[in-house]
Design a protein around this motif. Structure first.
Motif, PDB file in Angstrom:
ATOM      1  N   LEU A 260       1.072  -1.403  -0.145  1.00 54.33           N
ATOM      2  CA  LEU A 260       0.065  -0.120  -0.023  1.00 54.33           C
ATOM      3  C   LEU A 260       0.665   1.183  -0.655  1.00 54.33           C
ATOM      4  O   LEU A 260       1.859   1.284   0.804  1.00 54.33           O
ATOM      5  CB  LEU A 260      -0.667   0.086   1.367  1.00 54.33           C
ATOM      6  N   ARG A 261       0.430   2.599  -0.950  1.00 48.79           N
ATOM      7  CA  ARG A 261       1.225   3.650  -0.712  1.00 48.79           C
ATOM      8  C   ARG A 261       0.944   4.775   0.089  1.00 48.79           C
ATOM      9  O   ARG A 261      -0.958   4.756  -1.672  1.00 48.79           O
ATOM     10  CB  ARG A 261       2.136   3.801  -2.382  1.00 48.79           C
ATOM     11  N   ASP A 262       0.351   4.800   0.763  1.00 52.98           N
ATOM     12  CA  ASP A 262      -0.589   5.863   1.517  1.00 52.98           C
ATOM     13  C   ASP A 262       0.127   7.045   1.126  1.00 52.98           C
ATOM     14  O   ASP A 262       1.069   7.620   2.292  1.00 52.98           O
ATOM     15  CB  ASP A 262      -1.072   5.373   2.592  1.00 52.98           C
ATOM     16  N   ASP A 263      -0.387   8.597   1.053  1.00 51.22           N
ATOM     17  CA  ASP A 263      -0.439   9.928   0.059  1.00 51.22           C
ATOM     18  C   ASP A 263      -1.353  10.624   1.551  1.00 51.22           C
ATOM     19  O   ASP A 263      -2.054  10.635   1.529  1.00 51.22           O
ATOM     20  CB  ASP A 263      -0.768  10.576  -1.274  1.00 51.22           C
ATOM     21  N   TYR A 264      -0.052  11.868   2.195  1.00 52.29           N
ATOM     22  CA  TYR A 264      -1.166  12.224   3.005  1.00 52.29           C
ATOM     23  C   TYR A 264      -1.117  13.939   2.292  1.00 52.29           C
ATOM     24  O   TYR A 264       0.856  14.510   2.086  1.00 52.29           O
ATOM     25  CB  TYR A 264      -0.290  12.399   4.086  1.00 52.29           C
TER      26      TYR A 264
END
Length: 254
Positions: free
Chosen positions: A102-106
């Motif tokens: 998973l590649r989670d961006d904020y």
């Protein structure tokens, strides 16, 4: 979790401030960091791949932030610079070979509210490269039988999840119009863990805010069990899909 809680979660950085980033930049325009979890770091090829991508992402956003600061210096002076965080984490490891990441961006660009994004990587540890789910299915043609069935299952699961959340008003064709029966448009996909060791219980599809519903609904993680896709599996696919989705996984992801 209520809608207000979901929105609150979106406003938090992906990682606690006391955890050391694997790549970072901080200046008057931007603070941006990339984090790799320990399972990714254990695979040097995967870690190098993710870190290279993450550094490019930092550089791109830093350049854009510098340009924006020149154009709106007062905004940056008043509210500080942009803030970005990216987190790479292992979702599952199947057959000792296929790693779902998973590649989670904020992202906080000083707009009305921060935003988040999610994407996925499927890594083949034998070939040491990114792959798609294509080898596991007999055909994956655009608008073909496999992806048509997959999209139908995704929408049914989305409708059920929206009903569970009390968000049924957005369970409409208008919100789903961008979900196409193609590998690139059906959604970011991972292989779900299974109650059977080394197997996958099916596919999970990850949708960021705005993808299939209003911002306030947050992200959606939609599960399609392998049995639904069984008619379309190759021998390779039949080998790796089995069992059921662990209850804890459903609790964590939804």
């Amino acid at each position: 979790m209520g809608l207000a809680g979901l929105v609150a979660c979106l406003c938090l950085p992906a990682r606690a401030a006391d955890q050391k980033p694997d790549a970072t930049i901080k200046n008057a325009s931007i603070e941006a960091s990339v984090y790799l979890d320990d399972k990714i770091k254990a695979d040097s090829a995967l870690a190098a791949d993710c870190l290279a991508e993450g550094k490019k992402w930092i550089d791109k956003n830093a350049a854009e932030a510098a340009t924006d600061r020149k154009q709106e210096p007062d905004l940056f002076k008043e509210r500080g610079g942009y803030s970005f965080e990216r987190k790479y984490s292992v979702r599952s490891i199947v057959d000792g070979r296929y790693v779902s990441v998973l590649r989670d961006d904020y992202m906080n660009t000083l707009g009305a509210h921060p935003n988040s994004d999610v994407n996925t990587i499927l890594w083949d540890t034998t070939e040491k490269k990114r792959i798609s789910i294509r080898p596991f299915f007999t055909e994956t043609a655009d608008n073909g039988p496999t992806l048509t069935a997959m999209r139908k299952a995704v929408i049914a699961a989305l409708n059920a999840e929206k009903k569970r959340r009390g968000a049924g008003e957005s369970a409409t064709a208008e919100w789903y119009k961008e979900l196409k029966p193609t590998l690139l448009k059906i959604g970011a996909v991972t292989m779900a863990p299974s109650t059977e060791a080394g197997k996958s219980s099916g596919l999970t599809f990850h949708y960021p805010p705005y993808a299939v519903g209003p911002y306030a609904e947050g992200q959606y993680v939609i599960f399609v069990p392998w049995e639904t896709l069984k008619p379309y599996l190759t021998p390779q696919g039949a080998k790796i899909f089995a069992g059921a989705r662990p209850k804890g996984d459903a609790d964590d992801q939804q």
